[in-house]
Design a protein around this motif. Sequence first.
Motif, mmCIF file in Angstrom:
data_model
loop_
_atom_site.group_PDB
_atom_site.id
_atom_site.type_symbol
_atom_site.label_atom_id
_atom_site.label_comp_id
_atom_site.label_asym_id
_atom_site.label_seq_id
_atom_site.Cartn_x
_atom_site.Cartn_y
_atom_site.Cartn_z
ATOM 1 N N PRO A 1 8.499 1.047 -1.426
ATOM 2 C CA PRO A 1 7.680 2.263 -1.280
ATOM 3 C C PRO A 1 7.205 2.766 -2.635
ATOM 4 N N GLY A 2 5.960 3.020 -2.764
ATOM 5 C CA GLY A 2 5.398 3.511 -4.008
ATOM 6 C C GLY A 2 4.808 2.420 -4.887
ATOM 7 N N ASP A 3 5.158 1.161 -4.597
ATOM 8 C CA ASP A 3 4.591 0.058 -5.384
ATOM 9 C C ASP A 3 3.099 -0.091 -5.117
ATOM 10 N N HIS A 4 2.393 -0.516 -6.132
ATOM 11 C CA HIS A 4 0.972 -0.800 -5.969
ATOM 12 C C HIS A 4 0.769 -2.258 -5.561
ATOM 13 N N VAL A 5 -0.034 -2.453 -4.531
ATOM 14 C CA VAL A 5 -0.413 -3.816 -4.166
ATOM 15 C C VAL A 5 -1.578 -4.250 -5.052
ATOM 16 N N PHE A 6 -2.511 -3.340 -5.223
ATOM 17 C CA PHE A 6 -3.531 -3.516 -6.254
ATOM 18 C C PHE A 6 -3.940 -2.145 -6.756
ATOM 19 N N ARG A 7 -4.655 -2.151 -7.874
ATOM 20 C CA ARG A 7 -5.046 -0.889 -8.485
ATOM 21 C C ARG A 7 -6.558 -0.823 -8.650
ATOM 22 N N THR A 8 -7.045 0.397 -8.719
ATOM 23 C CA THR A 8 -8.462 0.592 -8.972
ATOM 24 C C THR A 8 -8.873 -0.166 -10.218
ATOM 25 N N GLY A 9 -9.926 -0.956 -10.101
ATOM 26 C CA GLY A 9 -10.430 -1.668 -11.259
ATOM 27 C C GLY A 9 -9.917 -3.083 -11.371
ATOM 28 N N ASP A 10 -8.846 -3.392 -10.659
ATOM 29 C CA ASP A 10 -8.377 -4.781 -10.669
ATOM 30 C C ASP A 10 -9.507 -5.696 -10.201
ATOM 31 N N PRO A 11 -9.660 -6.834 -10.833
ATOM 32 C CA PRO A 11 -10.698 -7.764 -10.389
ATOM 33 C C PRO A 11 -10.407 -8.223 -8.966
ATOM 34 N N PHE A 12 -11.463 -8.313 -8.185
ATOM 35 C CA PHE A 12 -11.310 -8.689 -6.789
ATOM 36 C C PHE A 12 -11.215 -10.198 -6.643
ATOM 37 N N ARG A 13 -10.086 -10.643 -6.150
ATOM 38 C CA ARG A 13 -9.934 -12.078 -5.920
ATOM 39 C C ARG A 13 -9.496 -12.382 -4.504
ATOM 40 N N ALA A 14 -8.915 -11.396 -3.836
ATOM 41 C CA ALA A 14 -8.326 -11.698 -2.537
ATOM 42 C C ALA A 14 -8.293 -10.463 -1.654
ATOM 43 N N ILE A 15 -8.245 -10.702 -0.354
ATOM 44 C CA ILE A 15 -7.961 -9.632 0.581
ATOM 45 C C ILE A 15 -6.549 -9.840 1.119
ATOM 46 N N PHE A 16 -5.984 -8.775 1.668
ATOM 47 C CA PHE A 16 -4.585 -8.819 2.078
ATOM 48 C C PHE A 16 -4.451 -8.408 3.535
ATOM 49 N N ALA A 17 -3.707 -9.196 4.291
ATOM 50 C CA ALA A 17 -3.326 -8.766 5.633
ATOM 51 C C ALA A 17 -1.899 -8.250 5.565
ATOM 52 N N VAL A 18 -1.684 -7.099 6.142
ATOM 53 C CA VAL A 18 -0.346 -6.520 6.124
ATOM 54 C C VAL A 18 0.541 -7.309 7.084
ATOM 55 N N ARG A 19 1.649 -7.808 6.563
ATOM 56 C CA ARG A 19 2.595 -8.531 7.406
ATOM 57 C C ARG A 19 3.674 -7.596 7.917
ATOM 58 N N ALA A 20 4.086 -6.695 7.040
ATOM 59 C CA ALA A 20 5.168 -5.788 7.388
ATOM 60 C C ALA A 20 5.017 -4.535 6.552
ATOM 61 N N GLY A 21 5.434 -3.403 7.107
ATOM 62 C CA GLY A 21 5.353 -2.155 6.383
ATOM 63 C C GLY A 21 4.024 -1.456 6.596
ATOM 64 N N THR A 22 3.814 -0.429 5.816
ATOM 65 C CA THR A 22 2.592 0.364 5.916
ATOM 66 C C THR A 22 2.050 0.582 4.517
ATOM 67 N N VAL A 23 0.750 0.701 4.412
ATOM 68 C CA VAL A 23 0.114 0.866 3.120
ATOM 69 C C VAL A 23 -0.887 2.006 3.229
ATOM 70 N N LYS A 24 -1.079 2.701 2.131
ATOM 71 C CA LYS A 24 -2.209 3.622 2.084
ATOM 72 C C LYS A 24 -3.132 3.161 0.974
ATOM 73 N N THR A 25 -4.410 3.372 1.179
ATOM 74 C CA THR A 25 -5.363 3.156 0.100
ATOM 75 C C THR A 25 -5.891 4.519 -0.312
ATOM 76 N N SER A 26 -6.083 4.700 -1.608
ATOM 77 C CA SER A 26 -6.554 5.997 -2.081
ATOM 78 C C SER A 26 -7.257 5.819 -3.399
ATOM 79 N N LEU A 27 -8.139 6.727 -3.685
ATOM 80 C CA LEU A 27 -8.787 6.705 -4.986
ATOM 81 C C LEU A 27 -8.515 8.020 -5.696
ATOM 82 N N VAL A 28 -8.537 7.966 -6.995
ATOM 83 C CA VAL A 28 -8.231 9.123 -7.817
ATOM 84 C C VAL A 28 -9.469 9.426 -8.642
ATOM 85 N N ASP A 29 -10.053 10.593 -8.408
ATOM 86 C CA ASP A 29 -11.241 10.916 -9.201
ATOM 87 C C ASP A 29 -10.833 11.345 -10.604
#
Lengths: 253, 253
Positions: A61-89
């Motif tokens: 919990p609290g770990d980043h799967v990816f961060r804003t600005g990370d180069p896009f190389r892959a998409i992710f399917a959630v296998r287990a758990g829950t994720v939120k996506t958010s942006l910070v202005d």
Amino acid sequence: MRSDTRAGRLPDPPSPIADDGDAVRFCRTCAFAGACLAVGYGKPELEALHCLVEHVGPYRPGDHVFRTGDPFRAIFAVRAGTVKTSLVDRDGREQVLGFYLPGEVIGLNAIYPEQFPCDAIALENAQFCRFSFPAMSALATRMPAVQQHLFRLLSKELGTASLLAGDHSADERVAAFLCDLGERYAARGFSGTRFALSMSRGDIANYLRLASETVSRVLTRFRSQGLIALEGRQVELCDPQGLRRIGESLLSG
Amino acid sequence: MRSDTRAGRLPDPPSPIADDGDAVRFCRTCAFAGACLAVGYGKPELEALHCLVEHVGPYRPGDHVFRTGDPFRAIFAVRAGTVKTSLVDRDGREQVLGFYLPGEVIGLNAIYPEQFPCDAIALENAQFCRFSFPAMSALATRMPAVQQHLFRLLSKELGTASLLAGDHSADERVAAFLCDLGERYAARGFSGTRFALSMSRGDIANYLRLASETVSRVLTRFRSQGLIALEGRQVELCDPQGLRRIGESLLSG
DNA sequence: CCCGCTTCTTGATCAGGATCATTCCGGAAG
DNA sequence: CTTCCGGAATGATCCTGATCAAGAAGCGGG
């Protein structure tokens, strides 16, 4: 990786699937099920899919799967758990874009900018299937079913994104949120009327563009009206019909 | 169809391209430019693109390009004019989803539900390139550039859709709206600081989730602050920097 | 078991924008 | 020119939900 030390007795019987061994069962509920099953297990095309899938995690919990600005190389399917996506202005205010349950896909909004436009943060212990996007779109070129699937995923997300934009009352938003979560859990094989909110009230409020106090109040009122039962983050939709009626302007039209 | 009786003297010098004859010039500003130009004019692949493109129109203000529930068969690139997409919930309230300028694409959100989830209504005399979607995705299978382009278009729209969802003040919304329109006009080769609002105040308000009175008031105030000049639906962005500062939380992060 | 932290709930007040109502304006029709 | 009509501007009031403030409840650590 099969059984690690944290295998305590978590009180979540309807817990997301975290069993690495049961690929078939998981894949049936995954958003890529259509694409994966279309090629048929055992056929050579499946090899191609397996090559570009990589299991990653667990994230805490609290770990980043990816961060804003990370180069896009892959998409992710959630296998287990829950994720939120958010942006910070730039003034540091967070903006929650969505919550993703097992079987759902994150990262699609990074295709255009070619870098992730948001953070993805695990809300529970979470694991993912990581699909290399270049490999995926190359595969899509050869396999129309995969391409079709990607189009559909993107278009679907487009539809849900515009729903939040409407001007709706706090009641409508909260009711629709609960119904939506329930339906998504049900679609993945979990209970659609009894589940745990894996996100804080603050995250819910932020996602619904309300204040967390307002969310609390609405939930409390819904409970007193018998629409839901609520105990901490455990929620039961006692009157899904009634909730749906309240939130219907957000749910289908 | 070239010159009909309504060829009066409309006072819009920066008018969208409505010249059927100048396909090349139009196509350079179209959202499909990348895909079309990638195949190169004169090559056999271009034939394939031309086969699946059909020019439709003109539509008059108020005409429907497609309606909610229509079966999804094609996406449309705006050739001339302006369009709004909107949905009407069961209690009859309209919800404007977006405005589309020449060169932009509508209908992408219909891929998943396989029928149009919204109405598309011309705001001015409008013409379109109609792309059969089955043909398009078949072509995408053979031409990675086209596929890539579709992915990007979808992903891009996904990004803009989530911006409106934030909780922003009326000032921020209106300022961002004006900047965004200006930038989009500029991207298509029109003036980015002086243009006509092809939609009513009511439509703007609806799109921004405000009351039309609020839009009026904000515009009036912006004018009195020297940020814009306004005369009916003609608008000039006198201080694009200032506007951008006001609306920045909606524009980039 | 207590402490300290975060999350959640509940209450009191405030403000931004919606709503209602009226007036103003510009274009189309007579 | 006058009339009519829909869109737009402006004013007055109201209401939903934000904000401020304080207390309650869960939870991990010592």
